[in-house]
Design a protein around this motif. Structure first.
Motif, mmCIF file in Angstrom:
data_model
loop_
_atom_site.group_PDB
_atom_site.id
_atom_site.type_symbol
_atom_site.label_atom_id
_atom_site.label_comp_id
_atom_site.label_asym_id
_atom_site.label_seq_id
_atom_site.Cartn_x
_atom_site.Cartn_y
_atom_site.Cartn_z
ATOM 1 N N ALA A 190 16.807 42.459 20.395
ATOM 2 C CA ALA A 190 15.928 42.276 19.243
ATOM 3 C C ALA A 190 16.502 42.924 17.988
ATOM 4 C CB ALA A 190 14.547 42.847 19.554
ATOM 5 N N ASP A 191 17.466 43.860 18.184
ATOM 6 C CA ASP A 191 18.027 44.580 17.050
ATOM 7 C C ASP A 191 19.312 43.949 16.537
ATOM 8 O OD1 ASP A 191 16.986 47.830 18.279
ATOM 9 O OD2 ASP A 191 15.964 46.387 17.002
ATOM 10 N N SER A 192 19.648 42.778 16.999
ATOM 11 C CA SER A 192 20.793 42.046 16.467
ATOM 12 C C SER A 192 20.439 40.569 16.405
ATOM 13 C CB SER A 192 22.035 42.263 17.329
ATOM 14 O OG SER A 192 21.864 41.697 18.611
ATOM 15 N N VAL A 193 21.097 39.856 15.500
ATOM 16 C CA VAL A 193 20.820 38.441 15.337
ATOM 17 C C VAL A 193 22.139 37.721 15.052
ATOM 18 C CG1 VAL A 193 20.274 38.768 12.874
ATOM 19 C CG2 VAL A 193 19.444 36.732 14.063
ATOM 20 N N ARG A 194 22.368 36.596 15.715
ATOM 21 C CA ARG A 194 23.592 35.819 15.527
ATOM 22 C C ARG A 194 23.288 34.647 14.594
ATOM 23 N NH1 ARG A 194 26.422 34.120 20.936
ATOM 24 N NH2 ARG A 194 24.335 33.312 21.356
ATOM 25 N N LEU A 195 23.962 34.635 13.456
ATOM 26 C CA LEU A 195 23.712 33.615 12.443
ATOM 27 C C LEU A 195 24.987 32.854 12.115
ATOM 28 C CD1 LEU A 195 21.569 35.718 9.927
ATOM 29 C CD2 LEU A 195 20.738 34.207 11.748
ATOM 30 N N THR A 196 24.844 31.545 11.913
ATOM 31 C CA THR A 196 25.973 30.740 11.454
ATOM 32 C C THR A 196 26.007 30.719 9.934
ATOM 33 O OG1 THR A 196 24.684 28.686 11.522
ATOM 34 C CG2 THR A 196 25.913 29.289 13.511
ATOM 35 N N ASN A 197 27.171 30.398 9.419
ATOM 36 C CA ASN A 197 27.411 30.455 7.987
ATOM 37 C C ASN A 197 28.493 29.451 7.650
ATOM 38 O OD1 ASN A 197 27.580 31.425 5.306
ATOM 39 N ND2 ASN A 197 27.218 33.534 5.972
ATOM 40 N N GLU B 94 19.975 24.767 15.177
ATOM 41 C CA GLU B 94 18.874 23.876 15.550
ATOM 42 C C GLU B 94 18.657 23.869 17.057
ATOM 43 O OE1 GLU B 94 18.365 19.075 15.838
ATOM 44 O OE2 GLU B 94 19.217 19.859 13.972
ATOM 45 N N ARG B 95 19.732 23.854 17.824
ATOM 46 C CA ARG B 95 19.646 23.797 19.289
ATOM 47 C C ARG B 95 19.325 25.147 19.920
ATOM 48 N NH1 ARG B 95 25.243 20.316 20.036
ATOM 49 N NH2 ARG B 95 24.382 18.244 19.577
ATOM 50 N N GLY B 96 19.336 26.187 19.123
ATOM 51 C CA GLY B 96 19.099 27.512 19.659
ATOM 52 C C GLY B 96 20.337 28.133 20.282
ATOM 53 N N LEU C 181 15.702 30.289 10.965
ATOM 54 C CA LEU C 181 15.761 30.801 12.333
ATOM 55 C C LEU C 181 15.190 29.745 13.273
ATOM 56 C CD1 LEU C 181 14.685 34.566 12.026
ATOM 57 C CD2 LEU C 181 16.982 33.583 12.045
ATOM 58 N N SER C 182 15.936 29.437 14.323
ATOM 59 C CA SER C 182 15.589 28.338 15.210
ATOM 60 C C SER C 182 14.261 28.559 15.929
ATOM 61 C CB SER C 182 16.700 28.157 16.248
ATOM 62 O OG SER C 182 16.347 27.174 17.189
ATOM 63 N N ARG C 183 13.470 27.507 16.022
ATOM 64 C CA ARG C 183 12.232 27.559 16.801
ATOM 65 C C ARG C 183 12.512 27.516 18.300
ATOM 66 N NH1 ARG C 183 7.550 27.084 13.855
ATOM 67 N NH2 ARG C 183 7.780 26.382 11.685
ATOM 68 N N GLU C 184 13.767 27.228 18.679
ATOM 69 C CA GLU C 184 14.146 27.187 20.095
ATOM 70 C C GLU C 184 14.411 28.576 20.658
ATOM 71 O OE1 GLU C 184 14.308 24.424 22.082
ATOM 72 O OE2 GLU C 184 13.393 23.396 20.363
ATOM 73 N N VAL C 185 14.502 29.586 19.796
ATOM 74 C CA VAL C 185 14.829 30.945 20.246
ATOM 75 C C VAL C 185 13.556 31.782 20.308
ATOM 76 C CG1 VAL C 185 16.125 33.041 19.729
ATOM 77 C CG2 VAL C 185 17.135 30.789 19.254
#
Length: 251
Positions: A18-25, A72-74, A209-213
């Motif tokens: 919960a204390d990290s997040v993987r984001l694309t750019n 989108e795919r999570g 942020l994806s709704r799949e996650v």
């Protein structure tokens, strides 16, 4: 005893996740870019807003279409930064505005150009970049064949076509456009161009942020709280001012 230990490990693992997040750019200097300081000003705002909430961002850079599809795919937690639309609202939790994007019409100084509505552009040759949405009025007029639009592979080509006289106008985010002109064009080339003050479109860009996650609904709320804190501190305004200070079409 074993059950308690297992529960402790699971809880610690959940807290760590919960204390990290993987984001694309992707690449859109000076807002976003793998090799820019802080990965660009928009990336910096996103990362520092999360940091204020105790969340560390792990960035991944991909072509834009892939970045969005992975989120989108999570396959990743989300992506930065994007326009808001109804389709994305269905697929993502959408943050409060991170930065504002304003698209303006660049033209050669030798052309006496003025406009107030899309109808004023009908007799002009316009370069546009493939995959870009220039606003409902422009997109509709282009699809209806009411505008003379040639779609090009990238933004730099648009400026090259404009300087060569093959087109009359090129719409571009003003901050991104000025940055590109300073990085890839000479002072003499920049001095030949102007930009009309009336915006073609002006929109906010958001973190998705994806709704799949699982947990992303709560995570977007944490991000928005951090973003509000960052704005209140004055740092968002400071960072945006830093990238706008050197913007000029002259030397």
């Amino acid at each position: 005893m074993r059950f308690a230990l297992l529960l402790f490990v699971l809880l610690c693992g959940s807290a760590q996740a919960a204390d990290s997040v993987r984001l694309t750019n992707g690449e859109w200097p000076p807002y976003l870019g793998e090799h820019l300081p802080h990965h660009g000003v928009a990336s910096r705002i996103v990362a520092e807003a999360f940091a204020l909430q105790g969340v560390k961002v792990q960035w991944e850079f991909h072509p834009w279409a892939r970045s969005l599809k992975m989120a989108e795919r999570g396959e990743r937690d989300g992506s930065a930064v994007w326009l808001h639309n109804s389709e994305r609202e269905r697929l993502f939790h959408i943050s409060d505005p991170v930065v504002e994007s304003g698209y303006y019409l660049f033209h050669r100084k030798t052309r006496d150009f003025d406009w107030t509505s899309i109808e004023d552009l009908r007799d002009l040759r316009i370069a546009a970049t493939r995959g870009y949405d220039y606003g409902e009025a422009f997109q509709h007029a282009e699809a209806a064949g009411e505008l003379q639009v040639v779609r090009l592979t990238n933004d730099e080509q648009g400026f090259r076509q404009l300087l060569a006289g093959r087109v009359d106008l090129f719409p571009m985010d003003k901050v991104v456009g000025f940055d590109m002109l300073h990085r890839h064009f000479s002072p003499a080339e920049r001095a030949r161009l102007s930009v009309h003050p009336h915006p073609l479109r002006s929109d906010n860009l958001h973190l998705l942020l994806s709704r799949e996650v699982p947990g992303n609904a709560e995570l977007i709320e944490r991000f928005n709280r951090g973003l509000a804190q960052l704005r209140e501190s004055g740092k968002v305004a400071q960072y945006l001012l830093e990238i706008q200070q050197p913007l000029t079409l002259s030397h």
